[in-house]
Design a protein around this motif. Structure first.
Motif, PDB file in Angstrom:
ATOM      1  N   MET A   1      -6.697   5.499   6.296  1.00  0.00           N
ATOM      2  CA  MET A   1      -5.588   5.140   7.164  1.00  0.00           C
ATOM      3  C   MET A   1      -6.036   5.233   8.615  1.00  0.00           C
ATOM      4  O   MET A   1      -6.849   6.104   8.967  1.00  0.00           O
ATOM      5  CB  MET A   1      -4.384   6.060   6.941  1.00  0.00           C
ATOM      6  CG  MET A   1      -3.130   5.647   7.678  1.00  0.00           C
ATOM      7  SD  MET A   1      -1.721   6.739   7.327  1.00  0.00           S
ATOM      8  CE  MET A   1      -2.017   8.030   8.537  1.00  0.00           C
TER       9      MET A   1
ATOM     10  N   ASN B   1      -4.229   8.136  -2.839  1.00  0.00           N
ATOM     11  CA  ASN B   1      -3.119   7.216  -3.092  1.00  0.00           C
ATOM     12  C   ASN B   1      -2.362   7.687  -4.320  1.00  0.00           C
ATOM     13  O   ASN B   1      -2.975   8.140  -5.290  1.00  0.00           O
ATOM     14  CB  ASN B   1      -3.644   5.794  -3.328  1.00  0.00           C
ATOM     15  CG  ASN B   1      -4.482   5.276  -2.161  1.00  0.00           C
ATOM     16  OD1 ASN B   1      -5.693   5.459  -2.136  1.00  0.00           O
ATOM     17  ND2 ASN B   1      -3.830   4.641  -1.203  1.00  0.00           N
TER      18      ASN B   1
ATOM     19  N   SER C   1       0.459   3.696  -7.255  1.00  0.00           N
ATOM     20  CA  SER C   1       0.240   2.721  -6.183  1.00  0.00           C
ATOM     21  C   SER C   1      -0.619   1.541  -6.622  1.00  0.00           C
ATOM     22  O   SER C   1      -0.563   0.468  -6.032  1.00  0.00           O
ATOM     23  CB  SER C   1      -0.412   3.402  -4.974  1.00  0.00           C
ATOM     24  OG  SER C   1      -1.674   3.937  -5.321  1.00  0.00           O
TER      25      SER C   1
ATOM     26  N   GLY D   1      -7.594   5.357   0.095  1.00  0.00           N
ATOM     27  CA  GLY D   1      -7.296   6.610   0.785  1.00  0.00           C
ATOM     28  C   GLY D   1      -7.604   6.621   2.258  1.00  0.00           C
ATOM     29  O   GLY D   1      -7.688   7.693   2.856  1.00  0.00           O
TER      30      GLY D   1
ATOM     31  N   ALA E   1      -3.561   0.959   6.409  1.00  0.00           N
ATOM     32  CA  ALA E   1      -3.968   1.790   5.271  1.00  0.00           C
ATOM     33  C   ALA E   1      -4.455   0.891   4.146  1.00  0.00           C
ATOM     34  O   ALA E   1      -4.153  -0.309   4.101  1.00  0.00           O
ATOM     35  CB  ALA E   1      -2.808   2.660   4.799  1.00  0.00           C
TER      36      ALA E   1
ATOM     37  N   LEU F   1       4.296  10.955   1.952  1.00  0.00           N
ATOM     38  CA  LEU F   1       3.529   9.718   1.828  1.00  0.00           C
ATOM     39  C   LEU F   1       4.222   8.598   2.575  1.00  0.00           C
ATOM     40  O   LEU F   1       5.368   8.730   3.008  1.00  0.00           O
ATOM     41  CB  LEU F   1       3.332   9.344   0.353  1.00  0.00           C
ATOM     42  CG  LEU F   1       4.579   9.120  -0.519  1.00  0.00           C
ATOM     43  CD1 LEU F   1       5.021   7.665  -0.483  1.00  0.00           C
ATOM     44  CD2 LEU F   1       4.288   9.516  -1.964  1.00  0.00           C
TER      45      LEU F   1
ATOM     46  N   VAL G   1       0.850  -1.192   0.000  1.00  0.00           N
ATOM     47  CA  VAL G   1       0.000   0.000   0.000  1.00  0.00           C
ATOM     48  C   VAL G   1       0.884   1.239   0.000  1.00  0.00           C
ATOM     49  O   VAL G   1       1.914   1.286   0.684  1.00  0.00           O
ATOM     50  CB  VAL G   1      -0.937   0.041   1.228  1.00  0.00           C
ATOM     51  CG1 VAL G   1      -1.462   1.453   1.461  1.00  0.00           C
ATOM     52  CG2 VAL G   1      -2.120  -0.894   1.046  1.00  0.00           C
TER      53      VAL G   1
ATOM     54  N   LEU H   1      -5.986   1.027  -0.311  1.00  0.00           N
ATOM     55  CA  LEU H   1      -5.872   1.697  -1.604  1.00  0.00           C
ATOM     56  C   LEU H   1      -7.087   2.558  -1.915  1.00  0.00           C
ATOM     57  O   LEU H   1      -7.285   2.971  -3.059  1.00  0.00           O
ATOM     58  CB  LEU H   1      -5.664   0.653  -2.707  1.00  0.00           C
ATOM     59  CG  LEU H   1      -4.312  -0.074  -2.664  1.00  0.00           C
ATOM     60  CD1 LEU H   1      -4.264  -1.198  -3.688  1.00  0.00           C
ATOM     61  CD2 LEU H   1      -3.156   0.908  -2.895  1.00  0.00           C
TER      62      LEU H   1
ATOM     63  N   ILE I   1       0.198   5.500   0.360  1.00  0.00           N
ATOM     64  CA  ILE I   1      -0.855   6.462   0.669  1.00  0.00           C
ATOM     65  C   ILE I   1      -0.243   7.779   1.109  1.00  0.00           C
ATOM     66  O   ILE I   1       0.843   7.809   1.712  1.00  0.00           O
ATOM     67  CB  ILE I   1      -1.787   5.896   1.778  1.00  0.00           C
ATOM     68  CG1 ILE I   1      -3.033   6.773   1.948  1.00  0.00           C
ATOM     69  CG2 ILE I   1      -1.039   5.725   3.096  1.00  0.00           C
ATOM     70  CD1 ILE I   1      -4.103   6.112   2.836  1.00  0.00           C
ATOM     71  N   TYR I   2      -0.905   8.889   0.769  1.00  0.00           N
ATOM     72  CA  TYR I   2      -0.441  10.199   1.225  1.00  0.00           C
ATOM     73  C   TYR I   2      -0.729  10.350   2.716  1.00  0.00           C
ATOM     74  O   TYR I   2      -1.742   9.849   3.232  1.00  0.00           O
ATOM     75  CB  TYR I   2      -1.132  11.312   0.445  1.00  0.00           C
ATOM     76  CG  TYR I   2      -0.732  11.376  -1.014  1.00  0.00           C
ATOM     77  CD1 TYR I   2       0.552  11.756  -1.377  1.00  0.00           C
ATOM     78  CD2 TYR I   2      -1.633  11.049  -2.026  1.00  0.00           C
ATOM     79  CE1 TYR I   2       0.930  11.800  -2.719  1.00  0.00           C
ATOM     80  CE2 TYR I   2      -1.267  11.092  -3.363  1.00  0.00           C
ATOM     81  CZ  TYR I   2       0.024  11.469  -3.698  1.00  0.00           C
ATOM     82  OH  TYR I   2       0.403  11.508  -5.021  1.00  0.00           O
TER      83      TYR I   2
END
Length: 278
Positions: A189, A209, A213, A187, A183, A251, A155, A185, A157-158
């Protein structure tokens, strides 16, 4: 081997001060790797991911002058080991300066000489010189100084707002030693910590994401499924409190129950921090 670089202008000087300060907050001893197109800071010691590791790159274009000659034409690199705090302290003396110079010298022992030029109110230039002892690393250990070679993460993620994330982790440090980061895919977390007495969980959504990713992800994979990694809470907080760069892109990449990889990207600087799972 030869190396000389010069930084001019407030923006470039501030960036170098921020980078050196961040490195010093994350590692005690660092390896400075000088290449024709960039300067890199890495954790000292053998490679591997038994403990948290740092890798930071500053592109050549961040310097107004940058010249180097490595050990040979085939191996055009220089690897130096030094105390990160020594470089940070020398860089901090450049606050308000007109320029900062870096040069590899030999004064009884190999040194990274930092020369800061300060303009006085009378228009005169005053130079402050710092000779930082360094150890020139032999070629046989260069491979140990490189960042880990990793496969694609499970994964990517920002990260949420930096101040919010740091505040949450600071509170969790007072509760327990380990934090679970999850987290997916889509968005989302979560950060959680659980003890015999208390359980805390923070939720984030719509983080987004990175476009790449989803590359290589099986079509039947549930994008809502969470990937998790449990890490040392204090290592995570050390990173959140230590970074001074304030980049536009931040990220994290997660390898399920194996590794947390934090990435900061600015125009001329990128910083990576690897925290192994517990």
């Amino acid at each position: 081997m030869k190396f000389r670089a010069k930084i001019i202008g407030k923006g470039s000087l501030d960036l170098f001060i921020q980078v050196s300060s961040t490195v010093a907050r994350l590692v005690k001893v660092c390896v400075l790797r000088v290449c024709p197109d960039r300067m890199c800071f890495g954790s000292a010691g053998s490679g591997g991911l038994q403990e948290a590791r740092l890798w930071c790159e500053v592109q050549q274009r961040a310097f107004q002058q940058f010249r180097m000659e490595g050990v040979s034409e085939e191996l055009n690199e220089i690897h130096l080991e030094l105390m990160a705090e020594h470089l940070s302290r020398a860089a901090r003396s450049a606050v308000g300066a007109s320029s900062l110079k870096l040069q590899l010298t030999h004064k009884r022992c190999p040194c990274l000489t930092v020369v800061v030029e300060l303009a006085s109110p009378l228009g005169r230039v005053r130079s402050v010189m710092h000779d930082l002892p360094v150890r020139v690393l032999p070629r046989r250990v260069w491979r140990d100084c490189l960042p880990p070679s990793l496969s694609a993460s499970d994964v990517s993620i920002y990260l949420p707002r930096w101040r919010t994330l740091r505040s949450i982790v600071e509170r969790m440090v007072n509760v327990g030693d380990h934090v679970l980061l999850e987290a997916n895919l889509s968005g989302k977390m979560t950060l959680s910590i659980e003890t015999e007495v208390v359980s805390i969980k923070s939720y984030f959504k719509n983080l987004g994401n990175p476009p790449k990713s989803a590359v290589g992800v099986p079509q039947n994979r549930d994008l809502e499924s969470m990937v998790q990694v449990r890490v040392d809470n204090r290592k995570l907080l050390q990173f959140l409190e230590g970074q001074q760069i304030n980049p536009p892109t931040a990220l994290c990449n997660i390898w399920d129950n194996a590794l947390l990889h934090l990435v900061l990207v600015q125009e001329d600087v990128s910083l990576q921090y690897f925290i192994p799972a517990l």
